[in-house]
Design a protein around this motif. Structure first.
Motif, short mmCIF file in Angstrom:
data_model
loop_
_atom_site.label_atom_id
_atom_site.label_comp_id
_atom_site.label_asym_id
_atom_site.label_seq_id
_atom_site.Cartn_x
_atom_site.Cartn_y
_atom_site.Cartn_z
N VAL A 174 8.04 -8.13 3.88
CA VAL A 174 7.04 -7.25 4.49
C VAL A 174 6.55 -6.23 3.45
O VAL A 174 5.35 -6.04 3.24
CB VAL A 174 7.64 -6.51 5.72
N ALA A 175 7.51 -5.59 2.77
CA ALA A 175 7.17 -4.54 1.80
C ALA A 175 6.38 -5.12 0.63
O ALA A 175 5.36 -4.56 0.22
CB ALA A 175 8.45 -3.86 1.32
N ASP A 176 6.84 -6.25 0.11
CA ASP A 176 6.19 -6.83 -1.08
C ASP A 176 4.79 -7.35 -0.77
O ASP A 176 3.94 -7.43 -1.66
CB ASP A 176 7.05 -7.95 -1.67
N GLY A 177 4.55 -7.70 0.47
CA GLY A 177 3.25 -8.26 0.85
C GLY A 177 2.16 -7.22 1.06
O GLY A 177 1.00 -7.57 1.26
N LEU A 178 2.51 -5.94 1.00
CA LEU A 178 1.50 -4.90 1.29
C LEU A 178 0.68 -4.56 0.05
O LEU A 178 1.21 -4.54 -1.07
CB LEU A 178 2.20 -3.62 1.76
N THR A 179 -0.58 -4.30 0.26
CA THR A 179 -1.42 -3.78 -0.82
C THR A 179 -1.44 -2.27 -0.68
O THR A 179 -1.98 -1.73 0.29
CB THR A 179 -2.86 -4.32 -0.68
N LEU A 180 -0.81 -1.59 -1.62
CA LEU A 180 -0.69 -0.13 -1.52
C LEU A 180 -1.26 0.52 -2.77
O LEU A 180 -1.14 -0.02 -3.87
CB LEU A 180 0.79 0.27 -1.40
N ARG A 181 -1.87 1.70 -2.57
CA ARG A 181 -2.36 2.46 -3.72
C ARG A 181 -1.51 3.71 -3.90
O ARG A 181 -0.97 4.23 -2.91
CB ARG A 181 -3.82 2.87 -3.49
N ASP A 182 -1.42 4.18 -5.13
CA ASP A 182 -0.72 5.45 -5.35
C ASP A 182 -1.47 6.56 -4.62
O ASP A 182 -2.69 6.59 -4.62
CB ASP A 182 -0.66 5.79 -6.85
N GLU A 183 -0.71 7.45 -3.98
CA GLU A 183 -1.32 8.62 -3.36
C GLU A 183 -0.58 9.85 -3.86
O GLU A 183 0.59 9.74 -4.25
CB GLU A 183 -1.20 8.52 -1.83
#
Ligand SMILES: Cc1cc2nc3c(=O)[nH]c(=O)nc-3n(C[C@H](O)[C@H](O)[C@H](O)COP(=O)(O)OP(=O)(O)OC[C@H]3O[C@@H](n4cnc5c(N)ncnc54)[C@H](O)[C@@H]3O)c2cc1C
Length: 264
Positions: free
Chosen positions: A226-235
């Motif tokens: 689940v975690a690895d599949g997310l597209t996340l940007r630095d905030e």
């Protein structure tokens, strides 16, 4: 800071409130419920409504009612009322989740309908609504309509609700005895950096703090996947890698909590 000038109206019925919203449409009217988000935004001049339509004293908009398998929560029901209610094993996740919502003074004034309409992507009610396939009931000039939570949240602080529509009820249609929520905030009472809701009976995971709306994964794989599949940007203050690690931990934690519960 003080808010910009506005005209205050107190509605005594849903129909009356809808009529006011329609009449005042050209002068940016806003519904006032618990005021816990709107008044802060007005004080910071992030919102400058010309008119406030206070729905806080409309009879019949508050309360929690079991309706067969479903649980119907009136829009003006406060977070604290849900926290204190005995919802039984079927909906205990809702009461338990309230401990994460702000501080007690906020929970005693803030409302379920206000949270849903405000549509903060990390708000517990938005996450729970998406996780448990809730239906948002709204009333507007065209009458009553029902909007599935999955179609309700359109973006940050943006919903499918018309400017002249009022949320009257949020309906959780099916029992969720093996659902749980886990989250992390830097300080107690703050909005979560990441929140994870799970429902073992539907294999669902809903995440807050990872996108502009609550993200639903169904079926969801192992926590790391689940975690690895997310597209996340630095905030600022919450780099992507940090939030990814939080997702993994919180999904595991919520699943462990939900797994300890009996069916029904
Ligand atoms: C310090 C602080 C910490 C907080 N922490 C959290 C937190 O951890 N988690 C969390 O979820 N929330 C948190 N909140 C927000 C709180 O939950 C609010 O109660 C909630 O977001 C809004 O509910 P309200 O009834 O106060 O709505 P209001 O502030 O009155 O209104 C919010 C918005 O929704 C609209 N609105 C309100 N009711 C309706 C309705 N029935 N139909 C249509 N539109 C409506 C208003 O026009 C406005 O745009 C926090 C607030 C503060 C001040």
């Amino acid at each position: 800071m003080k808010p910009a000038a506005f005209t205050y109206h107190r509605a005594s019925s849903v129909r009356g409130a809808v009529e006011l919203l329609t009449e005042l449409a050209d002068d940016d009217p806003k519904i006032l419920a618990g005021g816990q988000s709107l008044v802060a935004m007005m004080n910071y001049r992030m919102a400058r409504p010309g008119h406030l339509v206070d729905i806080g004293r409309i009879p019949g908009l508050s309360g929690i009612r079991r309706d067969g398998d479903a649980l119907r929560i009136g829009a003006l029901t406060t977070h604290h009322a849900v926290e204190r209610a005995d919802l039984g094993p079927d909906f205990r996740v809702l009461s338990e989740a309230m401990r994460w919502v702000g501080h007690l003074p906020i929970r005693t004034r803030g409302t379920v309908g206000g949270s849903i309409a405000h549509a903060d992507a990390t708000a517990e009610w938005c996450l729970l609504a998406v996780l448990l396939d809730a239906v948002v009931v709204a009333e507007g000039p065209g009458g009553r309509r029902e909007i599935a939570a999955g179609e309700f949240f359109l973006g940050p602080f943006s919903t499918a609700l018309g400017a002249d529509e009022i949320v009257t009820e949020v309906v959780f249609g099916r029992p969720a005895p093996r659902a749980a929520l886990a989250e992390y905030a830097d300080r107690r009472g703050d909005f979560a950096i990441v929140a994870a809701g799970v429902d073992l009976d539907t294999g669902s995971v809903a995440l807050g703090g990872v996108g502009t709306v609550p993200v639903l994964l169904r079926p969801a794989g192992p926590a790391a996947e689940v975690a690895d599949g997310l597209t996340l940007r630095d905030e600022p203050g919450a780099p992507a890698a940090y939030r990814r690690a939080l997702v993994r931990t919180l999904v595991e934690r919520a699943r462990a909590e939900a797994g300890g519960r009996r069916h029904g």
